[in-house]
Design a protein around this motif. Structure first.
Motif, mmCIF file in Angstrom:
data_model
loop_
_atom_site.group_PDB
_atom_site.id
_atom_site.type_symbol
_atom_site.label_atom_id
_atom_site.label_comp_id
_atom_site.label_asym_id
_atom_site.label_seq_id
_atom_site.Cartn_x
_atom_site.Cartn_y
_atom_site.Cartn_z
ATOM 1 N N TYR A 64 54.234 -42.967 135.142
ATOM 2 C CA TYR A 64 54.457 -44.241 134.455
ATOM 3 C C TYR A 64 54.521 -44.020 132.945
ATOM 4 C CZ TYR A 64 53.497 -49.204 133.271
ATOM 5 O OH TYR A 64 53.542 -50.484 132.780
ATOM 6 N N ALA A 65 53.589 -43.239 132.415
ATOM 7 C CA ALA A 65 53.568 -42.948 130.978
ATOM 8 C C ALA A 65 54.830 -42.222 130.549
ATOM 9 C CB ALA A 65 52.326 -42.125 130.633
ATOM 10 N N ARG A 66 55.266 -41.250 131.344
ATOM 11 C CA ARG A 66 56.501 -40.518 131.020
ATOM 12 C C ARG A 66 57.701 -41.457 131.031
ATOM 13 N NH1 ARG A 66 54.711 -36.650 135.237
ATOM 14 N NH2 ARG A 66 53.197 -35.339 134.167
ATOM 15 N N ALA A 67 57.775 -42.314 132.039
ATOM 16 C CA ALA A 67 58.889 -43.256 132.133
ATOM 17 C C ALA A 67 58.902 -44.196 130.927
ATOM 18 C CB ALA A 67 58.802 -44.051 133.437
ATOM 19 N N LEU A 68 57.751 -44.716 130.548
ATOM 20 C CA LEU A 68 57.687 -45.603 129.384
ATOM 21 C C LEU A 68 58.086 -44.875 128.108
ATOM 22 C CD1 LEU A 68 54.425 -47.626 130.096
ATOM 23 C CD2 LEU A 68 56.791 -48.445 130.265
ATOM 24 N N ASP A 69 57.683 -43.606 127.979
ATOM 25 C CA ASP A 69 58.081 -42.814 126.810
ATOM 26 C C ASP A 69 59.600 -42.683 126.734
ATOM 27 O OD1 ASP A 69 55.508 -42.397 125.886
ATOM 28 O OD2 ASP A 69 55.375 -40.333 126.631
ATOM 29 N N VAL A 70 60.227 -42.370 127.857
ATOM 30 C CA VAL A 70 61.684 -42.215 127.889
ATOM 31 C C VAL A 70 62.360 -43.529 127.532
ATOM 32 C CG1 VAL A 70 63.653 -41.819 129.426
ATOM 33 C CG2 VAL A 70 61.686 -40.282 129.494
ATOM 34 N N LEU A 71 61.869 -44.628 128.104
ATOM 35 C CA LEU A 71 62.457 -45.936 127.818
ATOM 36 C C LEU A 71 62.292 -46.309 126.341
ATOM 37 C CD1 LEU A 71 61.307 -47.930 130.970
ATOM 38 C CD2 LEU A 71 63.580 -46.971 130.512
ATOM 39 N N ALA A 72 61.106 -46.063 125.785
ATOM 40 C CA ALA A 72 60.853 -46.382 124.377
ATOM 41 C C ALA A 72 61.725 -45.533 123.455
ATOM 42 C CB ALA A 72 59.374 -46.188 124.046
ATOM 43 N N GLN A 73 61.894 -44.259 123.787
ATOM 44 C CA GLN A 73 62.742 -43.388 122.977
ATOM 45 C C GLN A 73 64.198 -43.835 123.035
ATOM 46 O OE1 GLN A 73 61.978 -39.398 124.332
ATOM 47 N NE2 GLN A 73 59.852 -39.464 123.636
ATOM 48 N N ALA A 74 64.660 -44.216 124.218
ATOM 49 C CA ALA A 74 66.030 -44.698 124.358
ATOM 50 C C ALA A 74 66.216 -45.976 123.554
ATOM 51 C CB ALA A 74 66.365 -44.933 125.828
ATOM 52 N N GLN A 75 65.219 -46.853 123.592
ATOM 53 C CA GLN A 75 65.288 -48.094 122.823
ATOM 54 C C GLN A 75 65.323 -47.805 121.332
ATOM 55 O OE1 GLN A 75 65.591 -51.249 124.094
ATOM 56 N NE2 GLN A 75 65.886 -51.890 122.008
ATOM 57 N N ALA A 76 64.531 -46.848 120.883
ATOM 58 C CA ALA A 76 64.493 -46.498 119.460
ATOM 59 C C ALA A 76 65.841 -45.955 119.004
ATOM 60 C CB ALA A 76 63.398 -45.467 119.203
ATOM 61 N N ARG A 77 66.523 -45.197 119.860
ATOM 62 C CA ARG A 77 67.848 -44.675 119.494
ATOM 63 C C ARG A 77 68.864 -45.793 119.382
ATOM 64 N NH1 ARG A 77 66.319 -40.503 123.012
ATOM 65 N NH2 ARG A 77 67.505 -41.392 124.694
ATOM 66 N N THR A 78 68.766 -46.802 120.230
ATOM 67 C CA THR A 78 69.747 -47.888 120.184
ATOM 68 C C THR A 78 69.440 -48.880 119.068
ATOM 69 O OG1 THR A 78 68.563 -49.223 121.833
ATOM 70 C CG2 THR A 78 70.262 -47.715 122.640
ATOM 71 N N ASP A 79 68.209 -48.850 118.560
ATOM 72 C CA ASP A 79 67.824 -49.755 117.473
ATOM 73 C C ASP A 79 68.301 -49.274 116.108
ATOM 74 O OD1 ASP A 79 66.615 -51.527 119.155
ATOM 75 O OD2 ASP A 79 64.580 -50.827 118.760
ATOM 76 N N VAL A 80 68.727 -48.018 116.020
ATOM 77 C CA VAL A 80 69.164 -47.459 114.748
ATOM 78 C C VAL A 80 70.508 -48.092 114.384
ATOM 79 C CG1 VAL A 80 69.877 -45.362 113.550
ATOM 80 C CG2 VAL A 80 67.955 -45.296 115.152
ATOM 81 N N ARG A 81 70.555 -48.628 113.182
ATOM 82 C CA ARG A 81 71.787 -49.270 112.719
ATOM 83 C C ARG A 81 72.316 -48.524 111.505
ATOM 84 N NH1 ARG A 81 68.658 -53.098 114.916
ATOM 85 N NH2 ARG A 81 69.631 -54.633 116.260
ATOM 86 N N PRO A 82 73.647 -48.397 111.388
ATOM 87 C CA PRO A 82 74.236 -47.678 110.245
ATOM 88 C C PRO A 82 73.974 -48.381 108.930
ATOM 89 C CG PRO A 82 75.972 -48.536 111.704
ATOM 90 C CD PRO A 82 74.637 -48.910 112.286
#
Length: 82
Positions: A64-82
């Motif tokens: 569960y912790a690993r899955a949440l880490d992956v999801l949070a990292q993916a979210q952080a990448r999509t939150d980056v704006r130019p």
């Protein structure tokens, strides 16, 4: 258990208590069933974790912790704006 796993469990449990774990799942647009499948548990188990009824433990907690880490990292990448 490695120090990385201990840190991951501690952070995940804090996220569960604060409601951040549920928000991470919702922001990723995953259902309880989908996340539960990744963790190898019943959807009701994830629901109990998110509601604070149960504390994630054992190997399922690490998944569960690993899955949440992956999801949070993916979210952080999509939150980056130019």
């Amino acid at each position: 258990m490695s120090s990385t796993e201990i840190f991951r469990l501690s952070r995940m449990r804090a996220d569960v208590l604060s409601g951040q774990a549920r928000l991470t799942r919702l922001n990723a647009r995953l259902s309880l069933s989908e996340l539960a499948g990744l963790c190898g548990v019943d959807p009701s188990t994830v629901w109990r974790w998110e509601q604070g009824i149960r504390v994630p433990r054992g190997e399922a907690a690490l998944r569960y912790a690993r899955a949440l880490d992956v999801l949070a990292q993916a979210q952080a990448r999509t939150d980056v704006r130019p």
